[in-house]
Enzyme design. Structure first.
Site, short mmCIF file in Angstrom:
data_model
loop_
_atom_site.label_atom_id
_atom_site.label_comp_id
_atom_site.label_asym_id
_atom_site.label_seq_id
_atom_site.Cartn_x
_atom_site.Cartn_y
_atom_site.Cartn_z
CB CYS A 1 -0.86 0.03 1.24
SG CYS A 1 -1.78 -1.48 1.50
NE ARG B 1 4.34 1.86 -1.13
CZ ARG B 1 5.33 1.71 -0.26
NH1 ARG B 1 6.51 2.20 -0.52
NH2 ARG B 1 5.13 1.07 0.87
CD1 TRP C 1 -1.35 -6.23 -3.38
CD2 TRP C 1 0.74 -5.53 -3.17
NE1 TRP C 1 -0.57 -7.14 -3.99
CE2 TRP C 1 0.71 -6.75 -3.87
CE3 TRP C 1 1.96 -4.92 -2.93
CZ2 TRP C 1 1.88 -7.36 -4.34
CZ3 TRP C 1 3.10 -5.54 -3.39
CH2 TRP C 1 3.06 -6.74 -4.09
CG ASN D 1 2.18 0.34 3.80
OD1 ASN D 1 1.93 -0.83 3.53
ND2 ASN D 1 3.37 0.88 3.60
N GLY D 2 0.57 -1.80 5.85
CA GLY D 2 1.13 -2.76 6.80
C GLY D 2 0.06 -3.73 7.26
CD GLU E 1 22.66 -14.68 -11.57
OE1 GLU E 1 22.12 -15.52 -12.31
OE2 GLU E 1 22.59 -13.46 -11.76
CE LYS F 1 24.23 -11.29 -14.16
NZ LYS F 1 23.00 -11.91 -13.79
CD GLU G 1 23.42 -12.22 -18.18
OE1 GLU G 1 22.23 -12.09 -18.51
OE2 GLU G 1 23.82 -11.98 -17.02
C1 G6P Z 1 16.59 -11.86 -20.07
C2 G6P Z 1 17.46 -10.93 -19.23
C3 G6P Z 1 17.91 -11.64 -17.97
C4 G6P Z 1 16.72 -12.17 -17.20
C5 G6P Z 1 15.82 -13.05 -18.09
C6 G6P Z 1 14.51 -13.35 -17.42
O1 G6P Z 1 17.37 -12.90 -20.54
O2 G6P Z 1 18.58 -10.52 -19.99
O3 G6P Z 1 18.63 -10.74 -17.15
O4 G6P Z 1 17.17 -12.91 -16.11
O5 G6P Z 1 15.50 -12.37 -19.30
O6 G6P Z 1 13.82 -12.15 -17.26
P1 G6P Z 1 12.71 -11.86 -16.19
O7 G6P Z 1 12.31 -10.44 -16.44
O8 G6P Z 1 11.59 -12.81 -16.48
O9 G6P Z 1 13.30 -12.08 -14.85
#
Ligand code: G6P
Length: 607
Positions: free
Chosen positions: A2, A27, A73, A97-98, A480, A484, A487
Site C-alpha cells: 500500500c 508499489r 494492495w 499500510n502494513g 549465476e 554474469k 553475459e
Molecule cells: C533476459 C534478461 C535476464 C533475465 C531473463 C529473465 O534474458 O537478460 O537478465 O534474467 O531475461 O527475465 P525476467 O524479467 O523474467 O526475470
C-alpha cells in the site's frame, strides 16, 4: 504494498493527493481511495477498484484543503470497493499500510462495544479503536497515540477527523515521512510522492506519532515525549534511473542492493511474525493447501528459484521443482492442482514465463504466485497471488538487484509456507526474521570487498574460459556467477556442482582455466575443500570466495577473498554479490558494453 499520501495546505490538495498516488503506483495496488474534509468540515470519501485514473475521474472538480489518500494492495480481504481505504468510523477516516497482526482480538473487543464492521480489512479496527478512544480522550493526537500502543505488527497510518484542521500520522515498521512545504505540510510512504510540492523531508522513526498542521508539525514518541527529527533536502530526481556517480547502471544496481533489499523486506521490518497475507489475501489458505511447489522462470530468475528449492525442501518439507519456463510450457508434465506454481520474473513480461503460467492454469493448476519487480506486469496480473520485489527499475541487462530481492521474497515465501504448514517454531521464525532484517547491512559489508575483487579481475581479462564451483544452495550461486561472466565479458563460463568436477570438467583444468569457487563455511565445506584440492593438483588457478571463518588457507595458485562470517540459510544472497562485482570488473577490463551486452535484451517478450 500500500501507499499513503496526506496533505493539509493553503491550496486544493485533491490534485496533490492524486499525483502522489500516481507516483506510488510502482508499489503495486489493486484499489485506491481518498478522504477529505469539505468546506463545511464534514468528511467525504471516494474509492475505486482499479487504477488511480478511475479515482481521479471521480474526484474531478472536488476541492479540499485537507485529505488522505491510499493505494491498497490487498492483504486482509479481497480487492473491492468496500475493502479499499480510507476506512471510516463516524467522522474519522484512516489509511494504513502494513498489517495489524492482532486485529482479530481488537475487532472482537470493538464488536462487543457495538462497532459495526463494513470491510474484511485489519485496517478498520484502527478507525473504530481511535474513535472509541476519542470518547474518553477527546484529542485526536492522544487517541491515535493510545491506539498505536495496542497494535502489534507493522504499520504506517494517517488519520483525519471531521472539524479538525490537522492530520495525525504514525509509523512502526512501514515507511512514512513528512514533507515540509511553504504552503502546508504533507506525509507519504515515499519521497517521490511529495517532490511535486516540496523537497524538505522529515523521515519518521519507528514509534513516531506526528501531528501535521498547515503551518507546523510536531512529533512525539510512544510515551508522549516530544522529539525533533532532522529536515533533509531530498536530492531525488523525478527520474529515479539517473546514473549519478556510477559509471554503469550495472555498477549502480549492484550498489543499490542494500536499499533494494530493505525496501523488499519492508513488511517484516517491524513485524514479529511472518504474515502470509503479504503474498495476497488468499495466501494463508493456498499455502496451507500446497502439497508441493513448482517454480517457473528464465535466466537469472531461474537461478533464484533453484536456491529456493533448497530452502523450501529444508524448511517446509514439501517437494519443490524448478523448471526453465521455455521447457515447461511444451512438456507433458504431471499436473497437480494442489501444487503451488511460482513464477519468478524481474520484468513480469518474459514471454516464456508468462506462457508457462498460462499453460499451468490451462492444466488445472490455479494456485499461482508471481514474484516480480513490476507491479502491473502481465505475469502479476495472471497469478492469483503476488509478491513485489522492490528493487526499483533495473536497467542493466545483467540482472543483479532483481536477483537478490527475488531471493529475499523467496525467503519470505519459504517462511510463510513453513508457518502455514505448521513447520516453523516461534523461535525459528524470530531467528529467520532477525537474519532477514540484518541482510541489507550484511550485503553492505560484502560490497566493501570491491577493491580486492577489482584486483582479481585483471587475471581474467585474457582468459577464454572459466569454471564456477559451488555446493548445496550455493551451487545455483555458482551458476549465476557463470551467467554474469558470460553475459557481459563474453568469457565462456560454466558452473558445476563441485562434486561433479571429477565426472568430466576436471579434464579441462589447466593454468589457463581459472576456477572460481563459492566456499561458505557450511556443512559441505570439507567436501568442497577436497574438490578444490583436485583442481590444485592439476595446476589450476583457484579463486575462492570463503567466509571469514572458513579456514581455507591461501597458497600458491589459491587466491582467497574472505566474506564476513557465515550467514546461514541466507548466505547465497551474500555470496552472489562478489560474483556480480567480479564479472563487472572483468567486463570493464575487457571494455565491453556492460549495460547492453551484445545480442541480449533486458526483457524478452518474444519466444
Ligand atoms: C533476459 C534478461 C535476464 C533475465 C531473463 C529473465 O534474458 O537478460 O537478465 O534474467 O531475461 O527475465 P525476467 O524479467 O523474467 O526475470
Amino acid at each position: 504494498m500500500c501507499g499513503i499520501v496526506a496533505a493539509l495546505a493553503k491550496r486544493n490538495v485533491v490534485p496533490v493527493l492524486l499525483e502522489g498516488l500516481n507516483k506510488l503506483e510502482y508499489r503495486g495496488y489493486d484499489s485506491a481511495g481518498l478522504a477529505y474534509l469539505t468546506e463545511d468540515n464534514s468528511l467525504a470519501r471516494l474509492r475505486s477498484v482499479g487504477r488511480v485514473a478511475e479515482l481521479a475521474a471521480q474526484a474531478a472538480g472536488k476541492g479540499a484543503a485537507q485529505g488522505i489518500a491510499h493505494t491498497r494492495w490487498a492483504t486482509h480481504g479481497v480487492p473491492s470497493e468496500r475493502n479499499a481505504h480510507p476506512h471510516i468510523s463516524a467522522g474519522l477516516a484512516v489509511v494504513h499500510n502494513g498489517i495489524i497482526e492482532n486485529y482479530a482480538e481488537i475487532k472482537q473487543e470493538l464488536t462487543g462495544l457495538g462497532y459495526v464492521f463494513t470491510s474484511d480489512t485489519d485496517t478498520e479496527v484502527i478507525a473504530h479503536l481511535v474513535h472509541h478512544l476519542l470518547q474518553s480522550t477527546p484529542d485526536l493526537f492522544e487517541a491515535v497515540r493510545k491506539a498505536t500502543a495496542r497494535f502489534i505488527g507493522a504499520y504506517a497510518i494517517a488519520v483525519i477527523h471531521e472539524g479538525e484542521q490537522r492530520i495525525v500520522v504514525a509509523r512502526h515498521g512501514a515507511p512514512l515521512l513528512l514533507g515540509i512545504g511553504t504552503d502546508g505540510n504533507y506525509a507519504a510512504s515515499d519521497a517521490s510522492a511529495l517532490l511535486q510540492v516540496t523537497r524538505k523531508m522529515v523521515y519518521l522513526e519507528d514509534g513516531d506519532i506526528a501531528e501535521i498542521r498547515q503551518d507546523q508539525v510536531r512529533i512525539v514518541r510512544p510515551d508522549g515525549s516530544a522529539v525533533t527529527r532532522p529536515v533533509h533536502e531530498s536530492s531525488l530526481s523525478a527520474d529515479a534511473v539517473e546514473l549519478g556517480n556510477f559509471r554503469h547502471y550495472m555498477q549502480k544496481e549492484i550498489f543499490e542492493q542494500p536499499q533494494a533489499l530493505a525496501n523488499t523486506l519492508e513488511m517484516v521490518g517491524g513485524s514479529q511474525t511472518i504474515q502470509p497475507q503479504i503474498f495476497g489475501a488468499d495466501a494463508s489458505a493456498l499455502f496451507a493447501r500446497a502439497k508441493s511447489v513448482l517454480i517457473l522462470a528464465c535466466g537469472t530468475s531461474f537461478h533464484s528459484g533453484l536456491v529456493a528449492r533448497y530452502w523450501i525442501e529444508q524448511l517446509v518439507g514439501i517437494p519443490c521443482s524448478v523448471e526453465v519456463a521455455s521447457e515447461y510450457r511444451y512438456r507433458m508434465s504431471v499436473h497437480d492442482p494442489e501444487q503451488l506454481v511460482v513464477a519468478i520474473s524481474q520484468s513480469g513480461e518474459t514471454a516464456d514465463t508468462l506462457a508457462a503460467v498460462r499453460y499451468a492454469k490451462e492444466r488445472g493448476q490455479h494456485m499461482t504466485l508471481a514474484i516480480c519487480n513490476v507491479a502491473e506486469s502481465a505475469i502479476v496480473r495472471e497469478c492469483a497471488l503476488r509478491f513485489l520485489t522492490r528493487a526499483g527499475p533495473e536497467i542493466g541487462v545483467a540482472s543483479t538487484k532483481a536477483f537478490t530481492t527475488q531471493l529475499a521474497g523467496l525467503a519470505l515465501l519459504t517462511l510463510a509456507l513453513a508457518k502455514q504448514q505448521g513447520k516453523l517454531s516461534v523461535q525459528d521464525e524470530q531467528n529467520h526474521l532477525n537474519a532477514l532484517r540484518h541482510l541489507p547491512v550484511a550485503v553492505q559489508k560484502v560490497l566493501a570487498l570491491e577493491p580486492e575483487i577489482e584486483a582479481w579481475a585483471q587475471h581474467f581479462a585474457n582468459k577464454h574460459h572459466a569454471l564456477f564451483l559451488g555446493r548445496g544452495h550455493h551451487y545455483p550461486i555458482a551458476m549465476e556467477g557463470a551467467l554474469k561472466l558470460k553475459e557481459i565479458s563474453y568469457i565462456h563460463a560454466e558452473a558445476y556442482a563441485a562434486g561433479e568436477l571429477k565426472h568430466g570438467p576436471l579434464a579441462l583444468v589447466d593454468r589457463d582455466m581459472p576456477v572460481i569457487s563459492v566456499a561458505p563455511n557450511d556443512m559441505l565445506l570439507e567436501k568442497l575443500k577436497s574438490n578444490l584440492q583436485e583442481v590444485k593438483a592439476r595446476g589450476g588457478q583457484l579463486y575462492v570466495f570463503a567466509d571469514g571463518d572458513s579456514e581455507v588457507p591461501e597458497s600458491e595458485g589459491v587466491h582467497i577473498i574472505r566474506l564476513p562470517e557465515h550467514y546461514g540459510l541466507l548466505s547465497p544472497v551474500l555470496h552472489v554479490v562478489p560474483l556480480q562485482l567480479l564479472s563487472y570488473h572483468v567486463a570493464l577490463v575487457k571494455g565491453t558494453d556492460v549495460d547492453k551486452p551484445r545480442n541480449l535484451a533486458k526483457s524478452v517478450t518474444v519466444e
